[in-house]
Design a protein around this motif. Structure first.
Motif: not given
Length: 563
Positions: A144-145, A167-171, A176-183
């Protein structure tokens, strides 16, 4: 931008917001700017001061606190970020297992507001622990953000490999939810992929005394002979005690450097050997790898404490010249402040590079985008998620990145045709004492919050601005250029196997590396080989070879699958 004069106060009221929106639109690169504040901007400026918020932050990396400034809240960079975002971080780091710490915070429901942690895969290790926490509602859904924070949103795709993103970030389990911010991800160009310079490094003074050229040590046999010469050479550490011929940094990281003679260029858990695809745990090279490491240990050539070293202990062994050879990254930050200042003649030299089983140099393998990286995630209980995202969005803007890497214009650097350059006296200060740079906050943000970016590509350094340590690292890059494989990892094909979930459940409690390490210290080779075969049998019974057969069948039908 407007050709006609404003003729009334009403015209002025209409024109001002139009002007602000126009300036924002002209930026053209999707990054939020602090020079204007359209509705929904991540950073507040002007007369309205940003809301003051204190957030807890955990660096879930063993030894990750080494880059923390001594004054964590009022250093040069932290003050400037707080002025722009209102956010102060209360920092915490660990000196224990990353998996152990993550399990602890999730089990006790004490997740800090912001966490930075390893995320190599959702099917094992830290990534599996983090995924489970996300599925159980302990991580904040960022979806949502994201539209409000374009610099954060950009991190989710730029510099991320297409298969890891899918496959990993969008299992599918995330719905459809996003939990992780790659750095620590590259900027999307091949030139921006970071070369970590993993290898074997030997004390230069010892090589000189033995009349050995570092580049000549490029096979397992030559390595063994060198370590034997070191053991018999009566070389000493700073305390006058015999050196350890070979060792590693904390927790055995990275003893695999001593086994590169059995490596290949791989981007998956599968190996193609003798015309057959097999899982890495069942590979034909596991036995010779085990026996070689046992030979190093039993003959007193390898540090028996390597696998229990803490980060502090390992760094002390480097600083006191205890390890004649070590396997890991160049460890330039630590060595430039210790051994290289007191004993420059002992500067470590890169061996080889070592050759792999095909006679090619053993070097870093990468896909065009990074697959597996550190991630930032937020606690589902965070009271002010907007503050955390405002912080992240700002430090990933053009202005924020300049601050993170260079400090304050006119105070630590100047701009020369758009390129930042250290002020001469500042450069001299940092060169003389790298801790000064750390304590001003200039080592903190890049490795923890910034992604989709390469400082080397954006700000190429002229030769006269590079430290001798930077030049040394670049010399390693030239010797070990990255091998890029533009294919989809076979790991993701394996997930289509009908028995994959059953296999994963059966192997969740198995740890091949733990058993391999135990076998290194078995009483005899026969006992060690039995321990190895026992753990292999468990993977085989779980279906590892059937899974590999499935992967081989799928890979035969398409040319974009990489092992």
């Amino acid at each position: 931008m407007r050709k006609t004069k404003l003729k009334s106060s009403l015209s002025m009221m209409i024109a001002v917001p139009m002007l602000v929106l126009t300036v924002t639109a002209c930026s053209g690169n999707g990054e939020s700017k602090s020079s204007s504040t359209p509705s929904g901007s991540a950073v507040q400026t002007g007369s309205e001061a940003p809301k003051a918020v204190t957030l807890t932050y955990l660096s879930a990396w063993n030894g990750g606190g080494g880059a923390f400034p001594q004054d964590q809240e009022n250093n040069l960079v932290a003050r400037q970020v707080r002025e722009k975002t209102g956010v102060t971080l209360k920092l915490e780091s660990i000196t224990t297992s990353e998996v152990e710490k993550l399990n602890t915070i999730f089990a006790s429901d004490t997740v800090p507001d912001i966490v930075n942690a390893p995320f190599w895969s959702t099917t094992g290790g830290e990534g599996q622990v983090i995924k489970k926490a996300a599925m159980e509602g302990q991580l904040l859904d960022l979806t949502p953000y994201l539209d409000k924070y374009p610099n954060v949103k950009r991190l989710l795709t730029t510099g991320v490999s297409k298969d890891f993103y899918e496959f990993e970030m969008n299992s599918p389990e995330f719905e459809g939810k996003q939990y992780f911010i790659p750095v620590e991800t590259p900027d999307g160009t091949l030139e921006s992929i970071h070369n970590w310079n993993y290898g074997l490094y030997a004390r230069g003074d010892i090589l000189k005394a033995l009349n050995v050229k570092a580049e000549d040590i490029d096979t397992q046999d030559k390595l063994y002979d060198l370590l034997t010469q070191i053991k018999n050479g009566n070389f000493k550490d700073i305390g006058g005690k015999s050196v350890i011929p070979a060792g590693t940094m904390h927790n055995g990281w990275d003893y695999g450097r001593y086994l590169m003679g059995w490596s290949d260029y791989n981007i998956s858990d599968f190996r193609s050997e003798g015309g057959k695809v097999t899982h890495w745990t069942l590979g034909e090279d596991q036995e010779p790898r085990l026996l070689f490491m046992r030979k190093l240990i039993s003959n007193g050539l390898f540090d028996p404490e390597a696998f229990s070293n803490t980060d502090t202990t390992a760094n002390e062994k480097l600083a006191t010249r205890k390890m004649a050879v070590y396997g890991a990254q160049p460890m330039m930050d630590q060595l430039s402040k210790t051994l290289y200042k007191t004993n420059p003649e002992m500067q470590y030299e890169l061996l080889g590079p070592m050759k792999n089983k095909n006679g090619e140099i053993a070097t870093q393998v990468a896909t065009p985008g990074r697959g597996g990286f550190p991630v930032v995630f937020l606690s589902a209980k965070i009271k002010d998620p907007e503050a955390a995202l405002r912080y992240l969005d700002y430090v990933n803007s053009e202005e924020g990145r300049l601050l993170a890497y260079w400090g304050v214009e006119g105070q630590t650097y100047t701009l020369d045709n758009g390129q930042p350059r250290w002020l001469p006296e500042v450069k001299q200060k940092y060169d003389n004492n790298p801790d000064e740079k750390r304590d001003e906050g200039l080592n903190f943000l890049p490795g923890r919050f910034i992604g989709a970016f390469s400082s080397d590509v954006t700000w190429p350094q002229p030769e006269d601005q590079k430290t001798e340590w930077r030049k040394l690292e670049e010399s390693f890059w030239k010797k070990m250029p990255i091998k890029v494989i533009d294919k989809i990892s076979a790991n993701y094909v394996a997930r289509e196997w009908p028995q994959y979930d059953k296999y994963r459940d059966a192997t969740n409690s198995l740890n091949f590396d733990t058993e391999f390490r135990k076998a290194l210290f078995a009483k005899s080779d026969e006992e060690a080989l039995k321990m190895l075969r026992d753990i292999q049998d468990k993977f085989r019974a779980a279906g590892a070879q059937e899974m590999a057969d499935f992967v081989a069948e799928k890979a035969a039908a398409r040319d974009d699958i990489g092992f």
